[in-house]
Each structure stands twice: as C-alpha cells, then as structure tokens.
Motif scaffolding. Structure first.
Motif, PDB file in Angstrom:
ATOM      1  N   GLU A   1       0.826  -1.205   0.000  1.00  0.00           N
ATOM      2  CA  GLU A   1       0.000   0.000   0.000  1.00  0.00           C
ATOM      3  C   GLU A   1       0.860   1.254   0.000  1.00  0.00           C
ATOM      4  O   GLU A   1       0.567   2.223  -0.701  1.00  0.00           O
ATOM      5  CB  GLU A   1      -0.926   0.019   1.218  1.00  0.00           C
ATOM      6  N   GLY A   2       1.915   1.247   0.781  1.00  0.00           N
ATOM      7  CA  GLY A   2       2.811   2.397   0.847  1.00  0.00           C
ATOM      8  C   GLY A   2       3.483   2.672  -0.484  1.00  0.00           C
ATOM      9  O   GLY A   2       3.608   3.826  -0.909  1.00  0.00           O
ATOM     10  N   ARG A   3       3.896   1.615  -1.170  1.00  0.00           N
ATOM     11  CA  ARG A   3       4.529   1.790  -2.482  1.00  0.00           C
ATOM     12  C   ARG A   3       3.542   2.359  -3.495  1.00  0.00           C
ATOM     13  O   ARG A   3       3.881   3.247  -4.277  1.00  0.00           O
ATOM     14  CB  ARG A   3       5.086   0.456  -2.983  1.00  0.00           C
ATOM     15  N   VAL A   4       2.320   1.826  -3.489  1.00  0.00           N
ATOM     16  CA  VAL A   4       1.296   2.313  -4.416  1.00  0.00           C
ATOM     17  C   VAL A   4       0.997   3.776  -4.139  1.00  0.00           C
ATOM     18  O   VAL A   4       0.947   4.600  -5.059  1.00  0.00           O
ATOM     19  CB  VAL A   4       0.015   1.452  -4.322  1.00  0.00           C
ATOM     20  N   GLU A   5       0.800   4.127  -2.883  1.00  0.00           N
ATOM     21  CA  GLU A   5       0.527   5.525  -2.529  1.00  0.00           C
ATOM     22  C   GLU A   5       1.684   6.419  -2.945  1.00  0.00           C
ATOM     23  O   GLU A   5       1.476   7.526  -3.439  1.00  0.00           O
ATOM     24  CB  GLU A   5       0.268   5.657  -1.031  1.00  0.00           C
ATOM     25  N   GLY A   6       2.900   5.950  -2.765  1.00  0.00           N
ATOM     26  CA  GLY A   6       4.069   6.726  -3.156  1.00  0.00           C
ATOM     27  C   GLY A   6       4.114   6.959  -4.656  1.00  0.00           C
ATOM     28  O   GLY A   6       4.450   8.053  -5.115  1.00  0.00           O
ATOM     29  N   ARG A   7       3.773   5.931  -5.420  1.00  0.00           N
ATOM     30  CA  ARG A   7       3.762   6.076  -6.882  1.00  0.00           C
ATOM     31  C   ARG A   7       2.692   7.072  -7.320  1.00  0.00           C
ATOM     32  O   ARG A   7       2.928   7.888  -8.209  1.00  0.00           O
ATOM     33  CB  ARG A   7       3.527   4.726  -7.544  1.00  0.00           C
ATOM     34  N   VAL A   8       1.518   6.980  -6.709  1.00  0.00           N
ATOM     35  CA  VAL A   8       0.437   7.901  -7.059  1.00  0.00           C
ATOM     36  C   VAL A   8       0.839   9.329  -6.711  1.00  0.00           C
ATOM     37  O   VAL A   8       0.672  10.245  -7.523  1.00  0.00           O
ATOM     38  CB  VAL A   8      -0.885   7.508  -6.351  1.00  0.00           C
ATOM     39  N   GLU A   9       1.390   9.536  -5.521  1.00  0.00           N
ATOM     40  CA  GLU A   9       1.830  10.873  -5.124  1.00  0.00           C
ATOM     41  C   GLU A   9       2.904  11.396  -6.067  1.00  0.00           C
ATOM     42  O   GLU A   9       2.902  12.581  -6.422  1.00  0.00           O
ATOM     43  CB  GLU A   9       2.341  10.859  -3.688  1.00  0.00           C
ATOM     44  N   GLY A  10       3.804  10.525  -6.486  1.00  0.00           N
ATOM     45  CA  GLY A  10       4.838  10.930  -7.431  1.00  0.00           C
ATOM     46  C   GLY A  10       4.256  11.325  -8.774  1.00  0.00           C
ATOM     47  O   GLY A  10       4.680  12.311  -9.385  1.00  0.00           O
ATOM     48  N   ARG A  11       3.279  10.562  -9.246  1.00  0.00           N
ATOM     49  CA  ARG A  11       2.621  10.862 -10.520  1.00  0.00           C
ATOM     50  C   ARG A  11       1.862  12.186 -10.427  1.00  0.00           C
ATOM     51  O   ARG A  11       1.900  12.999 -11.349  1.00  0.00           O
ATOM     52  CB  ARG A  11       1.673   9.721 -10.884  1.00  0.00           C
ATOM     53  N   VAL A  12       1.178  12.404  -9.310  1.00  0.00           N
ATOM     54  CA  VAL A  12       0.452  13.659  -9.095  1.00  0.00           C
ATOM     55  C   VAL A  12       1.428  14.831  -9.171  1.00  0.00           C
ATOM     56  O   VAL A  12       1.192  15.814  -9.882  1.00  0.00           O
ATOM     57  CB  VAL A  12      -0.304  13.649  -7.744  1.00  0.00           C
ATOM     58  N   GLN A  13       2.540  14.740  -8.453  1.00  0.00           N
ATOM     59  CA  GLN A  13       3.500  15.847  -8.441  1.00  0.00           C
ATOM     60  C   GLN A  13       4.104  16.072  -9.826  1.00  0.00           C
ATOM     61  O   GLN A  13       4.298  17.216 -10.247  1.00  0.00           O
ATOM     62  CB  GLN A  13       4.609  15.591  -7.418  1.00  0.00           C
TER      63      GLN A  13
END
Length: 90
Positions: free
Chosen positions: A23-35
């Motif tokens: 879950e942490g990795r997925v959230e990190g990827r999404v946050e990275g894509r958003v930024q």
C-alpha cells in the motif's frame, strides 16, 4: 520479566506488514505521478506564456485526482487561457 513477541513473527503479522508495504509503495507512486503532472502543467503554462493566478495555481497544486490532472495537462498543451484548462472557476 519476559515479553512474548511471537505475534510479531506470526504469519498474520508478516502478511499485514507485507500488505502495508505494498500500500505504501502504491501511494508513493500515485503521489509521485500527481507531483509530476502538477509540475508539467505549470511548466507548460509558463513556457506558453499563460498567466496563472495564485488561485489557479493553488487549485492545480492541491488537486490529487490523476484523471483531472491528466485532462488539465492535455489541455495545457493547446489552450490559450487558464480558463480553457480549468474551466470557469480557473
């Protein structure tokens, strides 16, 4: 006094930790894509000479919906105003 720590080595706790890592990795990827999208939108607008009000900038920077950011990025490539990108509220 001895503390029983066997729970932390149990199959259930290992599975829960693994799920948390995923879950942490997925959230990190999404946050990275958003930024990345936020940066790309603002960069595109700056390169094209389109003025971005503080309100519009805040709206772009606070958005976390990937579909919305993708649409805004696509529009930022051809739009002639911030209103064309964000809509009437821009």
């Amino acid at each position: 006094m001895t503390v029983d720590l066997s729970f932390f080595r149990s199959e259930t706790s290992q599975r829960l930790r693994a799920e948390g890592r995923v879950e942490g990795r997925v959230e990190g990827r999404v946050e990275g894509r958003v930024q990345t999208l936020v940066d790309a939108i603002l960069r595109s607008l700056r390169a094209r000479g389109i003025e971005v009000s503080q309100e519009a900038r805040q709206r772009i920077e606070s958005c976390s919906e990937l579909d919305t950011l993708d649409a805004w990025f696509d529009r930022s490539l051809t739009a002639s105003s911030i209103t064309e990108i964000l809509g009437k509220e821009g």
